[in-house]
Motif scaffolding. Sequence first.
Motif, PDB file in Angstrom:
ATOM      1  N   GLY A  36       0.821  -1.217   0.000  1.00 15.33           N
ATOM      2  CA  GLY A  36       0.000   0.000   0.000  1.00 15.33           C
ATOM      3  C   GLY A  36       0.846   1.254   0.000  1.00 15.33           C
ATOM      4  O   GLY A  36       0.522   2.234  -0.677  1.00 15.33           O
ATOM      5  N   ALA A  39       2.055   1.675  -3.463  1.00 12.62           N
ATOM      6  CA  ALA A  39       0.980   1.949  -4.421  1.00 12.62           C
ATOM      7  C   ALA A  39       0.504   3.391  -4.383  1.00 12.62           C
ATOM      8  O   ALA A  39      -0.141   3.852  -5.314  1.00 12.62           O
ATOM      9  N   SER A  40       0.819   4.110  -3.312  1.00 14.81           N
ATOM     10  CA  SER A  40       0.294   5.460  -3.131  1.00 14.81           C
ATOM     11  C   SER A  40       1.354   6.519  -3.415  1.00 14.81           C
ATOM     12  O   SER A  40       2.386   6.562  -2.757  1.00 14.81           O
ATOM     13  N   GLN A 109       5.036   1.286  -9.149  1.00 10.36           N
ATOM     14  CA  GLN A 109       3.909   1.769  -8.351  1.00 10.36           C
ATOM     15  C   GLN A 109       2.584   1.249  -8.921  1.00 10.36           C
ATOM     16  O   GLN A 109       1.679   0.863  -8.175  1.00 10.36           O
ATOM     17  N   GLU A 110       2.482   1.243 -10.243  1.00 16.66           N
ATOM     18  CA  GLU A 110       1.263   0.734 -10.880  1.00 16.66           C
ATOM     19  C   GLU A 110       1.090  -0.761 -10.633  1.00 16.66           C
ATOM     20  O   GLU A 110      -0.033  -1.238 -10.448  1.00 16.66           O
ATOM     21  N   ARG A 113      -0.255  -1.167  -7.173  1.00 17.72           N
ATOM     22  CA  ARG A 113      -1.680  -0.827  -7.189  1.00 17.72           C
ATOM     23  C   ARG A 113      -2.508  -1.957  -7.797  1.00 17.72           C
ATOM     24  O   ARG A 113      -3.569  -2.316  -7.284  1.00 17.72           O
ATOM     25  N   SER A 125      -8.423   2.730  -8.787  1.00 16.44           N
ATOM     26  CA  SER A 125      -7.282   2.916  -7.890  1.00 16.44           C
ATOM     27  C   SER A 125      -7.321   4.243  -7.119  1.00 16.44           C
ATOM     28  O   SER A 125      -6.336   4.606  -6.495  1.00 16.44           O
ATOM     29  N   TYR A 128      -5.971   4.372  -3.535  1.00 13.31           N
ATOM     30  CA  TYR A 128      -4.517   4.284  -3.361  1.00 13.31           C
ATOM     31  C   TYR A 128      -3.859   5.609  -3.713  1.00 13.31           C
ATOM     32  O   TYR A 128      -2.835   5.956  -3.152  1.00 13.31           O
ATOM     33  N   GLU A 129      -4.449   6.358  -4.622  1.00 17.97           N
ATOM     34  CA  GLU A 129      -3.943   7.681  -4.952  1.00 17.97           C
ATOM     35  C   GLU A 129      -4.063   8.602  -3.740  1.00 17.97           C
ATOM     36  O   GLU A 129      -3.201   9.424  -3.489  1.00 17.97           O
TER      37      GLU A 129
END
Length: 148
Positions: A36, A39-40, A109-110, A113, A125, A128-129
Amino acid sequence: MPPEPEDQDPRPPPTEAELAAIPDTATFAAALVWCGYLASPKMVAKIPPAELRRPALGHTDSLLATFRPVRQNEPETRAWWLALLERLESFRALCEAWDGTTAPPMPLQEAARAVLMHLNHKSSSEEYEALDKEVSPFYLQPPSPRGA
């Protein structure tokens, strides 16, 4: 008429080593939190790249060790698991290629996610952003060997 034979998972059964390597719940949970973070974009901006990179292979290996031994007989369910394993394998390759001297590349990162979205059955997503919370150093540690 006799029932049709089950559509078996084509992979060989899990080995004893694979079963023994399944991480405990805390190790799996730490891997998810770390994923996480990765991903952010907001979390990536908070954490020094080297700190985020240090546990990368250990946590991705924990995720793989959790799901690799699972076998499914129903074709629909099996497709979901196999797609997850494929995502995790490509995620691990991206983690391996990242040296940690710079921020994680966007494909990494993608991939993080995509793994989280797959596990959470999400198609978007945005969460996560927007993720922005305190960074716990516990999740930036590589997982310790089982039983240690």
